[in-house]
Write a protein that holds these residues in place. Structure first.
Motif, PDB file in Angstrom:
ATOM      1  N   UNK A 138     -30.742  27.686 -33.399  1.00  0.00           N
ATOM      2  CA  UNK A 138     -28.845  27.694 -33.582  1.00  0.00           C
ATOM      3  C   UNK A 138     -28.470  27.952 -32.153  1.00  0.00           C
ATOM      4  N   UNK A 139     -29.228  29.092 -31.378  1.00  0.00           N
ATOM      5  CA  UNK A 139     -28.580  29.837 -30.910  1.00  0.00           C
ATOM      6  C   UNK A 139     -29.715  29.002 -29.477  1.00  0.00           C
ATOM      7  N   UNK A 140     -30.978  28.937 -29.346  1.00  0.00           N
ATOM      8  CA  UNK A 140     -31.229  27.431 -28.316  1.00  0.00           C
ATOM      9  C   UNK A 140     -29.960  26.385 -28.211  1.00  0.00           C
ATOM     10  N   UNK A 141     -30.001  25.539 -29.172  1.00  0.00           N
ATOM     11  CA  UNK A 141     -29.115  24.647 -30.021  1.00  0.00           C
ATOM     12  C   UNK A 141     -28.045  24.329 -29.078  1.00  0.00           C
ATOM     13  N   UNK A 142     -27.201  26.185 -29.292  1.00  0.00           N
ATOM     14  CA  UNK A 142     -25.483  26.076 -28.667  1.00  0.00           C
ATOM     15  C   UNK A 142     -25.930  26.493 -26.627  1.00  0.00           C
ATOM     16  N   UNK A 143     -27.252  27.026 -26.829  1.00  0.00           N
ATOM     17  CA  UNK A 143     -27.055  26.729 -25.265  1.00  0.00           C
ATOM     18  C   UNK A 143     -27.625  25.744 -24.591  1.00  0.00           C
TER      19      UNK A 143
ATOM     20  N   UNK B  44     -36.831  38.123 -35.565  1.00  0.00           N
ATOM     21  CA  UNK B  44     -35.849  38.245 -34.820  1.00  0.00           C
ATOM     22  C   UNK B  44     -34.897  39.385 -34.031  1.00  0.00           C
ATOM     23  N   UNK B  45     -35.514  40.084 -33.171  1.00  0.00           N
ATOM     24  CA  UNK B  45     -34.907  39.992 -31.598  1.00  0.00           C
ATOM     25  C   UNK B  45     -35.031  39.039 -31.089  1.00  0.00           C
ATOM     26  N   UNK B  46     -36.013  38.725 -31.460  1.00  0.00           N
ATOM     27  CA  UNK B  46     -35.961  37.340 -29.807  1.00  0.00           C
ATOM     28  C   UNK B  46     -35.120  36.709 -29.804  1.00  0.00           C
ATOM     29  N   UNK B  47     -35.234  36.028 -31.438  1.00  0.00           N
ATOM     30  CA  UNK B  47     -34.248  34.436 -31.881  1.00  0.00           C
ATOM     31  C   UNK B  47     -32.451  34.956 -31.606  1.00  0.00           C
ATOM     32  N   UNK B  48     -32.492  36.235 -31.232  1.00  0.00           N
ATOM     33  CA  UNK B  48     -30.746  36.684 -30.896  1.00  0.00           C
ATOM     34  C   UNK B  48     -30.510  36.642 -29.723  1.00  0.00           C
ATOM     35  N   UNK B  49     -31.624  36.786 -28.950  1.00  0.00           N
ATOM     36  CA  UNK B  49     -31.641  36.914 -27.546  1.00  0.00           C
ATOM     37  C   UNK B  49     -30.512  35.350 -27.117  1.00  0.00           C
ATOM     38  N   UNK B  50     -31.122  34.469 -27.839  1.00  0.00           N
ATOM     39  CA  UNK B  50     -31.222  32.935 -27.331  1.00  0.00           C
ATOM     40  C   UNK B  50     -29.504  32.702 -28.050  1.00  0.00           C
ATOM     41  N   UNK B  51     -29.177  33.541 -29.042  1.00  0.00           N
ATOM     42  CA  UNK B  51     -27.845  33.544 -29.639  1.00  0.00           C
ATOM     43  C   UNK B  51     -26.951  33.976 -29.152  1.00  0.00           C
ATOM     44  N   UNK B  52     -27.348  35.002 -28.167  1.00  0.00           N
ATOM     45  CA  UNK B  52     -26.612  36.068 -27.950  1.00  0.00           C
ATOM     46  C   UNK B  52     -26.329  34.744 -26.231  1.00  0.00           C
ATOM     47  N   UNK B  53     -27.238  34.535 -25.671  1.00  0.00           N
ATOM     48  CA  UNK B  53     -27.320  33.345 -24.287  1.00  0.00           C
ATOM     49  C   UNK B  53     -26.253  32.597 -24.567  1.00  0.00           C
ATOM     50  N   UNK B  54     -27.147  31.427 -25.994  1.00  0.00           N
ATOM     51  CA  UNK B  54     -25.580  30.625 -26.408  1.00  0.00           C
ATOM     52  C   UNK B  54     -24.332  31.368 -26.242  1.00  0.00           C
ATOM     53  N   UNK B  55     -23.754  32.502 -26.761  1.00  0.00           N
ATOM     54  CA  UNK B  55     -22.965  32.525 -27.575  1.00  0.00           C
ATOM     55  C   UNK B  55     -21.887  33.341 -26.215  1.00  0.00           C
ATOM     56  N   UNK B  56     -22.577  33.709 -25.125  1.00  0.00           N
ATOM     57  CA  UNK B  56     -22.518  34.117 -24.086  1.00  0.00           C
ATOM     58  C   UNK B  56     -21.725  32.618 -23.029  1.00  0.00           C
ATOM     59  N   UNK B  57     -22.387  31.989 -23.031  1.00  0.00           N
ATOM     60  CA  UNK B  57     -22.530  30.878 -22.078  1.00  0.00           C
ATOM     61  C   UNK B  57     -21.070  29.983 -22.467  1.00  0.00           C
TER      62      UNK B  57
END
Length: 429
Positions: free
Chosen positions: A48-53, A98-111
């Motif tokens: 989800x995070x990678x897709x959003x980013x 879980x930590x790793x995956x949410x790094x991408x979600x943070x990136x996607x949400x921040x962008x």
């Protein structure tokens, strides 16, 4: 010698961008029906995070909104737990993936927040930072650096052993991928608690012997990008030094292949490359050049683009893994996995945005003749190879050298799948 500058081809770049956008906008894997992972997928929030980013990256390039971007944001909350993140609440354990995956979600949400300014994405970033990460503050020094299993793992990492309160991944060190996502969260929220956590994580990871641990190169380079973001936000030299040290280890300590691609894990040259890491290495090299002004980083970034990324993208717009070209281990460059749609195809999107935004820094230099410099044949920054199979029909130029017929590395996005999969490019040592 007739020196010549070889800039990023605008036509090629736009073709690559359009191919990747169509893959993300039209592919079933990224559709509204499939963009959310099944509940038993233990890379929580990763897709989800990678897709959003990826979707936001293409919006930044040309203003195009992928059909699924709005849907993803509208339904995000439905897939989160009571604390505002994906997956179970592990009260006493730390789930590395879980930590790793949410790094991408943070990136996607921040962008997304930076592009659209909505309060929902900003609030979601704060909840993830507070409830998933800050509750683990003080525990990163317990990250297990002694492993019984260092040679496991496929293209997609899997849950490995549990040690000392950590549920570990075969993508060794991927917990520290979060330095990237958390640094972006700090940029937006400016919370000193996040900075303190980042300082803890960075200190721990810089102290880890990544070669001995056989850490994943991708997560290490992502951590370096986070350090560079922190340097940009604070001006504190220690963050810059950390990123420099990582890049030195990557390029000189067995993390990078002869073709400016990566070894998926340090010390495992018999595995495969990963376009996610190749993208990260280019970004780190460029950002180090901007910060320090040392031409070696600019040259490195250009060589990564013109050689390392040449074979990463496929004709369908996605990205896949290749063989690791290392002297004494493997001399042939060839496709190993056609597409890693669960990570590399999405990661490529931000890479293409970054390249389009920094293309003036990626100009290669040639000498006008092909010679053997060091261990391989090249014309300045461009590696030359002996092309086999149907890929011979797609070479851009040829040179006769020492009895060999050599050409620049053929770009896989131009090759039909069957031609690509039946071809090999020999790097002559």
């Amino acid at each position: 010698m007739n020196s010549k500058l070889v800039p990023v081809s605008e036509k090629e770049l736009q073709t690559r961008i359009e191919l990747n956008y169509r893959r993300l906008a039209e592919g079933d894997y990224y559709s509204t029906e499939n963009v959310f992972s099944p509940k038993d997928y233990d890379w929580y929030a990763d897709k989800e995070g990678r897709a959003l980013l990826a979707f936001v990256s293409h919006y930044k390039i040309n203003g195009k909104s992928a059909p699924c971007m709005g849907f993803l944001m509208e339904h995000l909350q439905e897939h989160m737990n009571e604390e505002g993140y994906f997956g179970p609440v592990f009260a006493d354990k730390i789930h590395e993936q879980q930590l790793s995956g949410h790094s991408w979600l943070l990136r996607g949400l921040c962008e997304y927040y930076e592009a659209f300014g909505d309060e929902y994405s900003k609030n979601a970033v704060e909840k993830i930072a507070d409830n998933l990460y800050l509750k683990r503050r003080g525990r990163f020094s317990t990250y297990p650096i002694e492993r019984s299993k260092k040679d496991i793992g496929d293209v997609s990492g899997t849950q490995a052993e549990a040690i000392n309160g950590w549920i570990l991944s075969s993508d060794i060190g991927c917990a520290f991928m979060s330095i990237d996502g958390l640094s972006h969260a700090y940029k937006i929220l400016k919370k000193e608690e996040i900075k303190a956590l980042l300082d803890e994580m960075i200190t721990v990871y810089l102290g880890v012997d990544k070669v001995k641990l056989k850490a994943q190169t991708h997560c290490t380079l992502s951590a370096a990008r986070g350090m560079l973001r922190m340097y940009g936000e604070t001006g504190e030299a220690r963050y810059l030094k950390g990123a420099c040290d990582i890049m030195k280890l990557y390029t000189e300590g067995g993390g990078m292949s002869e073709t400016y691609q990566n070894l998926n894990w340090w010390g495992r040259a018999d595995t495969w490359t990963e376009p996610c890491a190749i993208v990260d290495s280019l970004m780190v090299a460029c950002e180090l050049y901007k910060a320090i002004g040392d031409e070696k980083y600019k040259t490195l970034a250009a060589r990564i683009y013109h050689n390392g990324l040449a074979t990463a993208q496929r004709q369908n717009g996605g990205a896949g893994t290749d063989s690791v070209v290392v002297s004494g281990v493997e001399e042939y460059l060839y496709s190993k996995m056609y597409e890693a749609e669960f990570c590399c195809t999405m990661r490529l999107a931000e890479g293409l945005w970054y390249i389009s935004d920094n293309k003036e820094l990626l100009t290669a230099k040639t000498d006008g003749c092909v010679t053997k410099k060091g261990r391989i044949y090249s014309d300045g920054d461009l590696i030359y190879a002996e092309i086999g199979g149907g890929a011979q029909d797609y070479v851009e130029k040829t040179a006769e050298v020492d009895g060999y017929k050599l050409s620049p590395i053929v770009k896989y996005y131009r090759l039909p799948k069957d031609v690509m999969e039946s071809s090999k490019q020999r790097i002559l040592f």
